[in-house]
Design a protein around this motif. Structure first.
Motif, PDB file in Angstrom:
ATOM      1  N   SER A 182       0.837  -1.220   0.000  1.00 29.64           N
ATOM      2  CA  SER A 182       0.000   0.000   0.000  1.00 29.64           C
ATOM      3  C   SER A 182       0.864   1.259   0.000  1.00 29.64           C
ATOM      4  O   SER A 182       1.373   1.651  -1.020  1.00 29.64           O
ATOM      5  CB  SER A 182      -1.030  -0.025   1.117  1.00 29.64           C
ATOM      6  OG  SER A 182      -0.418  -0.107   2.378  1.00 29.64           O
ATOM      7  N   ALA A 183       1.091   1.890   1.148  1.00 27.37           N
ATOM      8  CA  ALA A 183       1.919   3.100   1.158  1.00 27.37           C
ATOM      9  C   ALA A 183       2.885   3.014   2.325  1.00 27.37           C
ATOM     10  O   ALA A 183       2.547   2.478   3.374  1.00 27.37           O
ATOM     11  CB  ALA A 183       1.031   4.334   1.290  1.00 27.37           C
ATOM     12  N   PRO A 184       4.106   3.538   2.155  1.00 28.43           N
ATOM     13  CA  PRO A 184       5.060   3.465   3.264  1.00 28.43           C
ATOM     14  C   PRO A 184       4.607   4.339   4.437  1.00 28.43           C
ATOM     15  O   PRO A 184       4.003   5.380   4.236  1.00 28.43           O
ATOM     16  CB  PRO A 184       6.358   4.005   2.663  1.00 28.43           C
ATOM     17  CG  PRO A 184       5.968   4.721   1.438  1.00 28.43           C
ATOM     18  CD  PRO A 184       4.656   4.188   0.979  1.00 28.43           C
ATOM     19  N   ARG A 185       4.888   3.874   5.635  1.00 27.94           N
ATOM     20  CA  ARG A 185       4.487   4.634   6.824  1.00 27.94           C
ATOM     21  C   ARG A 185       5.563   5.629   7.215  1.00 27.94           C
ATOM     22  O   ARG A 185       6.697   5.547   6.765  1.00 27.94           O
ATOM     23  CB  ARG A 185       4.230   3.664   7.973  1.00 27.94           C
ATOM     24  CG  ARG A 185       2.918   2.904   7.759  1.00 27.94           C
ATOM     25  CD  ARG A 185       2.855   1.675   8.615  1.00 27.94           C
ATOM     26  NE  ARG A 185       2.991   0.499   7.764  1.00 27.94           N
ATOM     27  CZ  ARG A 185       2.535  -0.704   8.083  1.00 27.94           C
ATOM     28  NH1 ARG A 185       1.942  -0.891   9.227  1.00 27.94           N
ATOM     29  NH2 ARG A 185       2.687  -1.722   7.266  1.00 27.94           N
ATOM     30  N   ALA A 186       5.168   6.557   8.079  1.00 28.41           N
ATOM     31  CA  ALA A 186       6.078   7.650   8.461  1.00 28.41           C
ATOM     32  C   ALA A 186       7.377   7.112   9.053  1.00 28.41           C
ATOM     33  O   ALA A 186       8.459   7.614   8.725  1.00 28.41           O
ATOM     34  CB  ALA A 186       5.388   8.578   9.445  1.00 28.41           C
ATOM     35  N   ASP A 187       7.288   6.075   9.905  1.00 29.17           N
ATOM     36  CA  ASP A 187       8.516   5.587  10.538  1.00 29.17           C
ATOM     37  C   ASP A 187       9.440   4.925   9.517  1.00 29.17           C
ATOM     38  O   ASP A 187      10.663   4.964   9.650  1.00 29.17           O
ATOM     39  CB  ASP A 187       8.205   4.636  11.699  1.00 29.17           C
ATOM     40  CG  ASP A 187       7.461   3.389  11.262  1.00 29.17           C
ATOM     41  OD1 ASP A 187       6.759   3.457  10.224  1.00 29.17           O
ATOM     42  OD2 ASP A 187       7.583   2.357  11.936  1.00 29.17           O
ATOM     43  N   THR A 232       1.171   6.553  -8.813  1.00 30.47           N
ATOM     44  CA  THR A 232       0.737   7.615  -7.897  1.00 30.47           C
ATOM     45  C   THR A 232       1.749   7.802  -6.772  1.00 30.47           C
ATOM     46  O   THR A 232       2.134   8.928  -6.435  1.00 30.47           O
ATOM     47  CB  THR A 232      -0.637   7.242  -7.281  1.00 30.47           C
ATOM     48  OG1 THR A 232      -1.524   6.890  -8.338  1.00 30.47           O
ATOM     49  CG2 THR A 232      -1.216   8.383  -6.470  1.00 30.47           C
ATOM     50  N   LEU A 233       2.201   6.657  -6.191  1.00 26.23           N
ATOM     51  CA  LEU A 233       3.184   6.736  -5.104  1.00 26.23           C
ATOM     52  C   LEU A 233       4.500   7.342  -5.583  1.00 26.23           C
ATOM     53  O   LEU A 233       5.131   8.120  -4.871  1.00 26.23           O
ATOM     54  CB  LEU A 233       3.447   5.340  -4.535  1.00 26.23           C
ATOM     55  CG  LEU A 233       2.366   4.744  -3.640  1.00 26.23           C
ATOM     56  CD1 LEU A 233       2.714   3.301  -3.306  1.00 26.23           C
ATOM     57  CD2 LEU A 233       2.229   5.562  -2.364  1.00 26.23           C
ATOM     58  N   ALA A 234       4.902   6.983  -6.798  1.00 23.83           N
ATOM     59  CA  ALA A 234       6.169   7.496  -7.324  1.00 23.83           C
ATOM     60  C   ALA A 234       6.119   9.018  -7.377  1.00 23.83           C
ATOM     61  O   ALA A 234       7.098   9.697  -7.040  1.00 23.83           O
ATOM     62  CB  ALA A 234       6.443   6.916  -8.703  1.00 23.83           C
ATOM     63  N   ALA A 235       4.971   9.559  -7.771  1.00 24.23           N
ATOM     64  CA  ALA A 235       4.831  11.013  -7.832  1.00 24.23           C
ATOM     65  C   ALA A 235       4.853  11.615  -6.427  1.00 24.23           C
ATOM     66  O   ALA A 235       5.540  12.604  -6.167  1.00 24.23           O
ATOM     67  CB  ALA A 235       3.542  11.385  -8.558  1.00 24.23           C
ATOM     68  N   GLN A 236       4.147  10.954  -5.492  1.00 24.42           N
ATOM     69  CA  GLN A 236       4.101  11.476  -4.118  1.00 24.42           C
ATOM     70  C   GLN A 236       5.456  11.404  -3.418  1.00 24.42           C
ATOM     71  O   GLN A 236       5.779  12.248  -2.591  1.00 24.42           O
ATOM     72  CB  GLN A 236       3.111  10.653  -3.279  1.00 24.42           C
ATOM     73  CG  GLN A 236       1.667  11.016  -3.519  1.00 24.42           C
ATOM     74  CD  GLN A 236       0.739   9.982  -2.886  1.00 24.42           C
ATOM     75  OE1 GLN A 236       1.173   9.057  -2.197  1.00 24.42           O
ATOM     76  NE2 GLN A 236      -0.564  10.143  -3.145  1.00 24.42           N
ATOM     77  N   LEU A 237       6.230  10.371  -3.732  1.00 21.04           N
ATOM     78  CA  LEU A 237       7.487  10.125  -3.010  1.00 21.04           C
ATOM     79  C   LEU A 237       8.708  10.549  -3.824  1.00 21.04           C
ATOM     80  O   LEU A 237       9.814  10.085  -3.566  1.00 21.04           O
ATOM     81  CB  LEU A 237       7.611   8.630  -2.672  1.00 21.04           C
ATOM     82  CG  LEU A 237       6.536   8.026  -1.777  1.00 21.04           C
ATOM     83  CD1 LEU A 237       6.690   6.510  -1.691  1.00 21.04           C
ATOM     84  CD2 LEU A 237       6.615   8.633  -0.379  1.00 21.04           C
TER      85      LEU A 237
END
Ligand SMILES: Nc1nc2c(ncn2[C@@H]2O[C@H](COP(=O)(O)OP(=O)(O)O)[C@@H](O)[C@H]2O)c(=O)[nH]1
Ligand SMILES: [Mg+2]
Length: 482
Positions: A182-187, A232-237
């Motif tokens: 899904s998506a990587p978490r903050a930690d 989508t994640l690639a753009a966000q990260l």
């Protein structure tokens, strides 16, 4: 230094090799240093695989190596960092915290017994004759926020604490593959930042793509859904990773280790006529639970069903049935293609790999600079380093060093963005952010404009990292003007 014979050296390696020869000529103890640093130069870049426990790291390592060597079950071994390096004969050594090495017994790659307490082990050094790891050494890690905080301490010790202390233990990695579902978490992102990689040397992997979204039995194809989500994640990260690739690790491991037999394939093909609802029943009837549900199609035993689930997962069974009619080779080809590994390999080799080489060249310059600070002959060493840093062949390596420093000091500065683009795109037009149709005159005009901008920036810098970066940028645009 034992430079391998063969094709001509690339210019970066040649320049570093010259510097090491010059260093060795200064004095006998420096010859020893040159040999030590030369080992970094002549070994492939090191790629570390990080992510949460059960993210699929070891499964992916097995797929890339093409053999089930990384433990995905035995907790004891998964709690230890393992370095996989090409080499013959196959052998494993435990490198203890005090640096001593002890042989570890293995049978066909699998560790049979580990009679050393995991907390005494810094990492396992495993050598395997495998073409797949000739271009880069892979490092499998226990993962973070794992079952026990002890595992996390061990990962941090090797990857973070060990970073400063054990540069010579050759655990230092040049690039990272970061797995998450899904998506990587903050930690996780925080941990990644501590590793000190750049977005150019960090590749995101959206793992378990075969079960993404609604899974194999849902309305939308999970691989296609994962592909979309990865973009989508690639753009966000984009400030953390170069890109995000979806990977179905289980399909990858099964196909790349050649685990599927003709018998498995026939059993799978026999499921082809089962109605979707009956197939769902069959797969859902408590996988690995011998107490119920032979089932639905009536054509498969519990054992066979469990084996197929272990090899292929639900996605592989549901969508591989018709392919299986063509035989095991066809099924394997299909699994390879669906796994996402061919694209991953190409990114590892041509993108992440090339930036890992830059990172490694930077490590070598860093080693030389440390000597230039600490060694009695510092004047002569300093001259060698200066010659190296101004060598045109190392221009991108120097820019890469500035990028790392700027990512630490001021990641959102326009200077950071500028450095990243210059390193990422070898062609001058793209490096300046111009379209490929730009003419020579366009390129010169843009370089002139950037040069003016850099001079303006230099009047009000915020950090010493920026000061240093601007000096190099002035040089870069000056070269482009000519
Ligand atoms: N269906 C599916 N299962 C996976 C995938 N990757 C890993 N697994 C399973 O997840 C479990 C944990 O994987 P492992 O590689 O040991 O995770 P690690 O702790 O990150 O090394 C194993 O049982 C794998 O078979 C995948 O892409 N798809
Ligand atoms: Mg593991």
């Amino acid at each position: 230094m034992n430079a391998p014979a063969g094709p001509a050296l690339d210019p970066v390696r040649a320049a570093l090799d010259r510097a090491l020869h010059a260093l060795a000529a200064v004095g006998p103890d420096l010859a020893a240093h040159a040999n030590r640093i030369g080992e970094i130069l002549w070994s492939p870049p090191r790629i570390v695989v990080v992510g949460r426990l059960k993210a699929g790291k070891s499964t992916l390592v097995n797929a890339l190596i093409g053999a089930s060597v990384a433990d995905t079950a035995a907790l004891e071994a998964t709690a230890i960092v393992s370095v996989y390096q090409d080499g013959a004969p196959a052998r494993t050594e435990a490198v203890l915290l005090d640096g001593t090495r002890r042989p570890v017994d293995t049978v066909r790659g699998a560790i049979t017994a580990l009679d050393i307490a995991p907390h005494e082990i810094a990492y396992l050094h495993r050598r395997l004759p495998s073409a797949a790891i000739r271009d880069y050494t892979l490092i499998d890690t226990p993962g973070l926020a794992t079952l026990t905080t002890e595992n996390e301490t061990r990962t941090r010790r090797v990857l973070i604490d060990g970073f400063e202390q054990t540069r010579t233990a050759s655990v230092d990695a040049d690039a990272a593959v970061f797995l998450f579902d899904s998506a990587p978490r903050a930690d996780e992102l925080d941990f990644l930042r501590h590793l000190g990689f750049t977005p150019l040397t960090t590749l995101g992997v959206l793992s378990r793509a075969d079960g993404f979204g609604e899974g194999a039995l849902g309305g939308r194809d999970p691989l296609e859904h994962a592909e979309h989500h990865a973009a989508t994640l690639a753009a966000q990260l984009s400030e953390t990773v170069m890109t995000v690739l979806p990977i179905a690790g289980l399909l990858a491991e099964t196909s790349h280790t050649g685990a599927v037999t003709e018998q498995d394939t026939r059993a799978l093909a026999a499921l082809v006529d089962i109605e979707p609802f009956d197939l769902i029943d069959l797969l859902d009837s408590g996988a690995h639970d011998a107490s119920d549900g032979i089932g639905a199609g009536g054509s498969v035993s519990i054992e066979v069903r469990n084996r197929l689930l272990d090899l292929l997962g639900e996605y592989g069974i549901v969508h591989g049935r018709t392919i299986a009619r063509g035989g095991a080779a066809a099924l394997n080809d299909w699994l390879v293609a669906r796994s996402g590994v061919p694209r991953l390999r190409s990114v590892l080799r041509y993108h992440l790999g090339s930036f890992a080489h830059l990172h490694r060249a930077g490590r070598i310059i860093g080693e030389l600079e440390r000597l230039a600070y600490t060694h009695p002959d510092r004047g002569r060493i300093r001259a060698i380093v200066d010659t190296l840093r101004t060598d045109p062949a190392l221009h991108t390596v120097v820019l890469f060093g500035h990028l790392k420093a700027m990512l630490d000091a001021d990641p959102t500065s326009p200077v950071t963005t500028e450095l990243r683009r210059l390193i990422e795109y070898p062609h001058p037009a793209a490096a300046l952010g111009l379209p490929p149709t730009a003419t020579g005159a366009d390129i010169r005009a843009e370089a002139q404009r950037k040069l003016t901008w850099v001079h303006t920036c230099a009047l009000s810098t915020l950090t010493s990292a920026e000061d240093a970066a601007l000096v190099s940028l002035i040089h870069t645009y000056g070269l482009m003007l000519r």
